[in-house]
Structure formats: C-alpha cells, structure tokens
Design an enzyme around this catalytic site. Structure first.
Site, PDB file in Angstrom:
ATOM      1  N   GLY A  11      -2.131   8.034  -5.114  1.00  0.00           N
ATOM      2  CA  GLY A  11      -3.107   8.855  -4.374  1.00  0.00           C
ATOM      3  C   GLY A  11      -2.376   9.903  -3.551  1.00  0.00           C
ATOM      4  O   GLY A  11      -1.390   9.593  -2.887  1.00  0.00           O
ATOM      5  N   VAL A  24      13.657  19.597  -2.033  1.00  0.00           N
ATOM      6  CA  VAL A  24      14.203  20.726  -2.813  1.00  0.00           C
ATOM      7  C   VAL A  24      15.208  21.523  -1.977  1.00  0.00           C
ATOM      8  O   VAL A  24      16.335  21.787  -2.411  1.00  0.00           O
ATOM      9  CB  VAL A  24      13.052  21.636  -3.310  1.00  0.00           C
ATOM     10  CG1 VAL A  24      13.592  22.922  -3.928  1.00  0.00           C
ATOM     11  CG2 VAL A  24      12.187  20.874  -4.316  1.00  0.00           C
ATOM     12  N   ARG A  25      14.818  21.858  -0.758  1.00  0.00           N
ATOM     13  CA  ARG A  25      15.699  22.703   0.075  1.00  0.00           C
ATOM     14  C   ARG A  25      16.970  21.948   0.466  1.00  0.00           C
ATOM     15  O   ARG A  25      18.065  22.516   0.445  1.00  0.00           O
ATOM     16  CB  ARG A  25      14.933  23.166   1.320  1.00  0.00           C
ATOM     17  CG  ARG A  25      13.725  24.062   0.979  1.00  0.00           C
ATOM     18  CD  ARG A  25      14.060  25.540   1.167  1.00  0.00           C
ATOM     19  NE  ARG A  25      13.077  26.404   0.541  1.00  0.00           N
ATOM     20  CZ  ARG A  25      12.158  27.126   1.202  1.00  0.00           C
ATOM     21  NH1 ARG A  25      12.090  27.063   2.517  1.00  0.00           N
ATOM     22  NH2 ARG A  25      11.344  27.932   0.537  1.00  0.00           N
ATOM     23  N   ARG A  72      -1.958   8.319 -11.707  1.00  0.00           N
ATOM     24  CA  ARG A  72      -1.668   6.881 -11.766  1.00  0.00           C
ATOM     25  C   ARG A  72      -1.434   6.600 -13.251  1.00  0.00           C
ATOM     26  O   ARG A  72      -2.277   6.905 -14.087  1.00  0.00           O
ATOM     27  CB  ARG A  72      -2.844   6.073 -11.231  1.00  0.00           C
ATOM     28  CG  ARG A  72      -3.214   6.430  -9.766  1.00  0.00           C
ATOM     29  CD  ARG A  72      -4.197   5.411  -9.202  1.00  0.00           C
ATOM     30  NE  ARG A  72      -4.888   5.876  -8.000  1.00  0.00           N
ATOM     31  CZ  ARG A  72      -4.417   5.746  -6.751  1.00  0.00           C
ATOM     32  NH1 ARG A  72      -3.238   5.217  -6.551  1.00  0.00           N
ATOM     33  NH2 ARG A  72      -5.124   6.158  -5.720  1.00  0.00           N
ATOM     34  N   ASP A 103       2.875   2.249  -2.211  1.00  0.00           N
ATOM     35  CA  ASP A 103       3.639   1.073  -2.651  1.00  0.00           C
ATOM     36  C   ASP A 103       3.646   0.862  -4.168  1.00  0.00           C
ATOM     37  O   ASP A 103       4.623   0.346  -4.716  1.00  0.00           O
ATOM     38  CB  ASP A 103       3.222  -0.195  -1.899  1.00  0.00           C
ATOM     39  CG  ASP A 103       1.741  -0.499  -2.038  1.00  0.00           C
ATOM     40  OD1 ASP A 103       1.014   0.296  -2.668  1.00  0.00           O
ATOM     41  OD2 ASP A 103       1.308  -1.539  -1.505  1.00  0.00           O
ATOM     42  N   THR A 125       1.161   8.019   2.055  1.00  0.00           N
ATOM     43  CA  THR A 125      -0.178   7.508   1.754  1.00  0.00           C
ATOM     44  C   THR A 125      -0.984   7.492   3.043  1.00  0.00           C
ATOM     45  O   THR A 125      -0.442   7.154   4.101  1.00  0.00           O
ATOM     46  CB  THR A 125      -0.151   6.078   1.158  1.00  0.00           C
ATOM     47  OG1 THR A 125      -1.465   5.496   1.287  1.00  0.00           O
ATOM     48  CG2 THR A 125       0.824   5.143   1.853  1.00  0.00           C
ATOM     49  N   ASP A 127      -2.994   5.391   3.786  1.00  0.00           N
ATOM     50  CA  ASP A 127      -3.288   3.990   4.144  1.00  0.00           C
ATOM     51  C   ASP A 127      -2.323   3.420   5.189  1.00  0.00           C
ATOM     52  O   ASP A 127      -2.636   2.412   5.819  1.00  0.00           O
ATOM     53  CB  ASP A 127      -3.250   3.101   2.893  1.00  0.00           C
ATOM     54  CG  ASP A 127      -4.213   3.564   1.815  1.00  0.00           C
ATOM     55  OD1 ASP A 127      -5.178   4.266   2.149  1.00  0.00           O
ATOM     56  OD2 ASP A 127      -3.984   3.225   0.637  1.00  0.00           O
ATOM     57  N   ASP A 129       0.295   1.660   4.801  1.00  0.00           N
ATOM     58  CA  ASP A 129       0.384   0.226   4.478  1.00  0.00           C
ATOM     59  C   ASP A 129       1.715  -0.159   3.831  1.00  0.00           C
ATOM     60  O   ASP A 129       1.771  -1.095   3.035  1.00  0.00           O
ATOM     61  CB  ASP A 129      -0.779  -0.158   3.548  1.00  0.00           C
ATOM     62  CG  ASP A 129      -0.739   0.605   2.226  1.00  0.00           C
ATOM     63  OD1 ASP A 129       0.034   1.582   2.112  1.00  0.00           O
ATOM     64  OD2 ASP A 129      -1.471   0.228   1.306  1.00  0.00           O
ATOM     65  N   GLY A 170      -8.395   3.060   3.026  1.00  0.00           N
ATOM     66  CA  GLY A 170      -7.273   2.234   3.491  1.00  0.00           C
ATOM     67  C   GLY A 170      -6.904   1.156   2.490  1.00  0.00           C
ATOM     68  O   GLY A 170      -6.019   0.347   2.748  1.00  0.00           O
ATOM     69  N   ARG A 171      -7.619   1.119   1.384  1.00  0.00           N
ATOM     70  CA  ARG A 171      -7.422   0.083   0.355  1.00  0.00           C
ATOM     71  C   ARG A 171      -7.517  -1.302   1.003  1.00  0.00           C
ATOM     72  O   ARG A 171      -8.548  -1.608   1.582  1.00  0.00           O
ATOM     73  CB  ARG A 171      -6.082   0.286  -0.339  1.00  0.00           C
ATOM     74  CG  ARG A 171      -6.031  -0.324  -1.723  1.00  0.00           C
ATOM     75  CD  ARG A 171      -4.702  -0.072  -2.381  1.00  0.00           C
ATOM     76  NE  ARG A 171      -4.497   1.325  -2.710  1.00  0.00           N
ATOM     77  CZ  ARG A 171      -4.873   1.890  -3.853  1.00  0.00           C
ATOM     78  NH1 ARG A 171      -5.434   1.157  -4.782  1.00  0.00           N
ATOM     79  NH2 ARG A 171      -4.653   3.165  -4.083  1.00  0.00           N
ATOM     80  N   LYS A 214     -27.632   3.736  23.948  1.00  0.00           N
ATOM     81  CA  LYS A 214     -28.619   4.311  23.042  1.00  0.00           C
ATOM     82  C   LYS A 214     -28.099   4.490  21.612  1.00  0.00           C
ATOM     83  O   LYS A 214     -28.855   4.753  20.689  1.00  0.00           O
ATOM     84  CB  LYS A 214     -29.078   5.675  23.565  1.00  0.00           C
ATOM     85  CG  LYS A 214     -29.764   5.603  24.916  1.00  0.00           C
ATOM     86  CD  LYS A 214     -31.087   4.878  24.809  1.00  0.00           C
ATOM     87  CE  LYS A 214     -31.848   4.893  26.123  1.00  0.00           C
ATOM     88  NZ  LYS A 214     -32.690   3.740  26.315  1.00  0.00           N
ATOM     89  N   GLU A 222     -12.757   0.053   4.068  1.00  0.00           N
ATOM     90  CA  GLU A 222     -13.269  -0.202   2.713  1.00  0.00           C
ATOM     91  C   GLU A 222     -12.806  -1.558   2.167  1.00  0.00           C
ATOM     92  O   GLU A 222     -13.458  -2.134   1.304  1.00  0.00           O
ATOM     93  CB  GLU A 222     -12.854   0.921   1.753  1.00  0.00           C
ATOM     94  CG  GLU A 222     -11.349   1.012   1.526  1.00  0.00           C
ATOM     95  CD  GLU A 222     -10.943   2.016   0.463  1.00  0.00           C
ATOM     96  OE1 GLU A 222     -11.801   2.548  -0.254  1.00  0.00           O
ATOM     97  OE2 GLU A 222      -9.721   2.261   0.352  1.00  0.00           O
ATOM     98  N   HIS A 249     -13.121  10.810  -0.203  1.00  0.00           N
ATOM     99  CA  HIS A 249     -11.870  11.543  -0.445  1.00  0.00           C
ATOM    100  C   HIS A 249     -11.610  12.702   0.507  1.00  0.00           C
ATOM    101  O   HIS A 249     -10.519  13.280   0.482  1.00  0.00           O
ATOM    102  CB  HIS A 249     -11.816  12.003  -1.903  1.00  0.00           C
ATOM    103  CG  HIS A 249     -11.511  10.863  -2.844  1.00  0.00           C
ATOM    104  ND1 HIS A 249     -12.482   9.972  -3.219  1.00  0.00           N
ATOM    105  CD2 HIS A 249     -10.357  10.455  -3.405  1.00  0.00           C
ATOM    106  CE1 HIS A 249     -11.933   9.059  -4.023  1.00  0.00           C
ATOM    107  NE2 HIS A 249     -10.645   9.328  -4.146  1.00  0.00           N
TER     108      HIS A 249
HETATM  109  O1  F6P Z   1      -4.175   4.882  -1.460  1.00  0.00           O
HETATM  110  C1  F6P Z   1      -4.924   5.966  -1.039  1.00  0.00           C
HETATM  111  C2  F6P Z   1      -6.384   5.766  -1.360  1.00  0.00           C
HETATM  112  O2  F6P Z   1      -7.104   6.894  -0.914  1.00  0.00           O
HETATM  113  C3  F6P Z   1      -7.009   4.480  -0.801  1.00  0.00           C
HETATM  114  O3  F6P Z   1      -7.325   4.581   0.563  1.00  0.00           O
HETATM  115  C4  F6P Z   1      -8.204   4.326  -1.696  1.00  0.00           C
HETATM  116  O4  F6P Z   1      -8.607   2.975  -1.777  1.00  0.00           O
HETATM  117  C5  F6P Z   1      -7.683   4.808  -3.023  1.00  0.00           C
HETATM  118  O5  F6P Z   1      -6.565   5.648  -2.750  1.00  0.00           O
HETATM  119  C6  F6P Z   1      -8.682   5.584  -3.847  1.00  0.00           C
HETATM  120  O6  F6P Z   1      -8.083   5.879  -5.058  1.00  0.00           O
HETATM  121  P1  F6P Z   1      -8.660   6.936  -6.102  1.00  0.00           P
HETATM  122  O7  F6P Z   1      -8.494   8.305  -5.506  1.00  0.00           O
HETATM  123  O8  F6P Z   1      -7.842   6.746  -7.320  1.00  0.00           O
HETATM  124  O9  F6P Z   1     -10.098   6.582  -6.256  1.00  0.00           O
END
Ligand code: F6P
Length: 319
Positions: A11, A24-25, A72, A103, A125, A127, A129, A170-171, A214, A222, A249
C-alpha cells in the site's frame, strides 16, 4: 557495491517519493549507479527496471503516492517468482536493493536476501505497524488527514447533536485510530489491541448525554469492525442512533507532512549507507528519536507493540 536499485511495494504511503528521492540522490552522492524498479516486486519479476539520474527525482519530495508505482504481487510470494526477480536483478548488474514499504514488503526482502541479494528495508505505511521502529513514513500525514476529517465531522455532529462513528484504516494495528482519537478528542476509541465491551460503550454514551453532552465521536479501527457494523450493534442493543463515516483511501493520499518528508529523507539515505557497507537483511527505523538500522528478523520475531499508556490516557481524558 557499484549499482543498486530501489522499489516501492504494498500500500502506498505519503512520503514514499521523498524516500525514493533520498535513496537516488544519496546513492549518486556516494558514487553508485541507481536503478528504479517500477510496480514493486511484480515489476521486478517483469524486468521493469530503469537507470535513474539526479533529475529523475526532481519535484517529487512534496508529492503523495509513489513515482515508482506500487503493487501487491502474488507471484513474488512463490519461490519461482522470487528466482525470476533475482535473475532480473543479476541481468541488470544490480548488487543491492532498497525496498520501501510495509511488513509484507519486508518479508519479500528477507526472502530475496536469503537467495543472495542484499536488501535493506525502509518502513513506509500509514499503519505504523512495523516492529522495531517508532515511526513509519506516511503515518504522520495520515494522522493529519484523519484529524482534519474528525474536526469537520465534529462541526456537523455538534450542529445536529449527533453521534458519529468514524472508521479509520490500520489493518490489524490500532496506532492510527489511537493517535487520531486522542488528538481529535474522541469520546471512545476501539482498537484491535485492547479488549472492549459493548455495554461499556453504551454506558459511556449514556452518561455523556446524561451530563448534557450533545454529540459524540467514536473512532473504530478497521481491524476491530466496520463503522456500519458498530452502528447496527448500538441500534440493536440500546436503540442509539449514530451516523457512520468510513474514511477509506483518502487516508493514503495527499502531500506528505514536513515530518514525513524529513524521516523519509533520513531513512532513505541511511539505507544507502548500509547497502554500501555490503550489509543486507536490514531494516531502517527510528528508536528514541534516533535513526537506526537493525536486523530484519527482529521485525518478525514479535508483534508490534501498542503504546498502552497512551490508550489509558485517551480513556482518562474522554470521561
Ligand atoms: O497497509 C495500508 C492499508 O491502507 C491498510 O490500512 C489497509 O487495510 C490496506 O492497506 C488496504 O489495502 P488496499 O489498498 O489494497 O485495499
């Protein structure tokens, strides 16, 4: 080492371009030839490799996404795929590879290193993570994007006296939800790393409205469940009406924050230094505000830990 390559994978994350630019630089500064691999590991298998110059990375430090594109690759997960990738690198005289990604991308780099091609990984990323680094590239920008959304939603939540459930990415990790929940003053934050009870959420909402509150904001990662699912549960269990907002996204896009540009520059340059020393199977990261390198195996040996004190604080401040 005379020639190295760089790719972005998984991602995308804001700041990947700044990292590519730094790699690169710095490589050219160190007298190395540097090639860009397009479309991640899949592009590597297909031989989408081009030599890059100083000017190839001009005018990208401020841009979101990745000029090298990302993908991917299911094929790269097979040994056959990785061997194809390795032979493309060898055919192009490439002796080391910088992998910018999350990862999953690190795992691929570890396997490529095991086949004999030294890889160094730069964490990118939203995330946040990756074990062994306090910050990944893209996290800070995503935080600010989410905060902007929470602030806007709060305006309308206040006007209409509504409860909103905001789902963030955040996966399987809760960092993005926790940090944005704390910074956005959310009344409730649900993350995968901490147990929650639906009756507690209901109780918090009811006691808040009992005190005259209020509106309320609930942040749900997620990795816990979707916002509409939680809305359904609250309706069913306590007849509480909520509105759901799934940010999606939008969290991955936009111009990188100054902080992401800075750490991307530091991480990218450090990756080249490590490769130049002939070391592979290494991850770059930040520990106690210092840019460090460490063994890739450390990334996979334990799961990324959450800042429990921060979670506790978020609960204390949102009573
Ligand atoms: O790892 C980044 C991320 O945006 C996660 O937060 C999310 O679960 C996943 O990628 C979504 O993946 P894709 O863009 O392939 O749907």
């Amino acid at each position: 080492m005379k020639k190295i390559a760089v790719l972005t994978s998984g991602g995308d994350a804001p700041g990947m371009n700044a990292a590519v630019r730094a790699v690169v630089r710095k490589a050219i500064y160190e007298g190395l030839e540097i090639a860009g691999v397009f479309n991640g590991y899949q592009g590597l298998i297909e031989g989408k490799i081009e030599l890059l110059e100083l000017g190839s990375v001009g005018d990208i430090i401020q841009r979101g996404g990745t000029m090298l594109r990302s993908a991917r690759s299911a094929e790269f997960r097979t040994l056959e795929g990785r061997k194809k990738a390795l032979s493309q690198l060898q055919k192009n005289g490439i002796e080391g590879l910088v992998v910018i990604g999350g990862d999953g991308s690190f795992k691929g780099a570890q396997e490529l290193t095991a086949l004999g091609l030294p890889c160094v990984c730069v964490p990118a990323t939203i995330d946040n993570d990756i074990n062994g680094t306090e910050f990944t590239i893209g996290f800070d920008t995503a935080l600010n994007t989410v905060i902007d959304a929470i602030d806007k939603i709060r305006d309308t939540a206040t006007s209409h006296e509504r409860t909103f459930i905001i789902e963030v990415m955040g996966r399987n990790a809760g960092d993005l939800a926790l940090w944005t929940g704390l910074a956005g003053g959310a009344e409730t934050i649900l993350i995968p790393e901490q147990k929650y009870e639906i009756p507690d959420i209901i109780e918090r909402l009811k006691s808040g409205s009992g005190r005259g509150k209020k509106h309320s904001i609930i942040i749900v990662a997620e990795g816990v469940m979707s916002a509409p699912e939680l809305a359904e549960i609250l309706k069913r269990e306590a007849n509480i009406e909520t509105h759901s907002s799934v940010l999606g996204h939008i969290q991955r896009g936009g111009s990188p924050s100054a902080r992401d540009r800075v750490i991307a520059s530091q991480y990218g340059a450090k990756a080249v230094e490590v490769l130049k020393e002939g070391r592979g199977g290494i991850a770059i990261g930040m520990q106690k505000h210092v840019v460090v390198d460490y063994n890739l195996t450390d990334v996979f040996e334990q799961s990324n830990s959450l800042d429990v004190a921060m979670y506790k604080l978020s609960k204390e401040l949102s009573i």
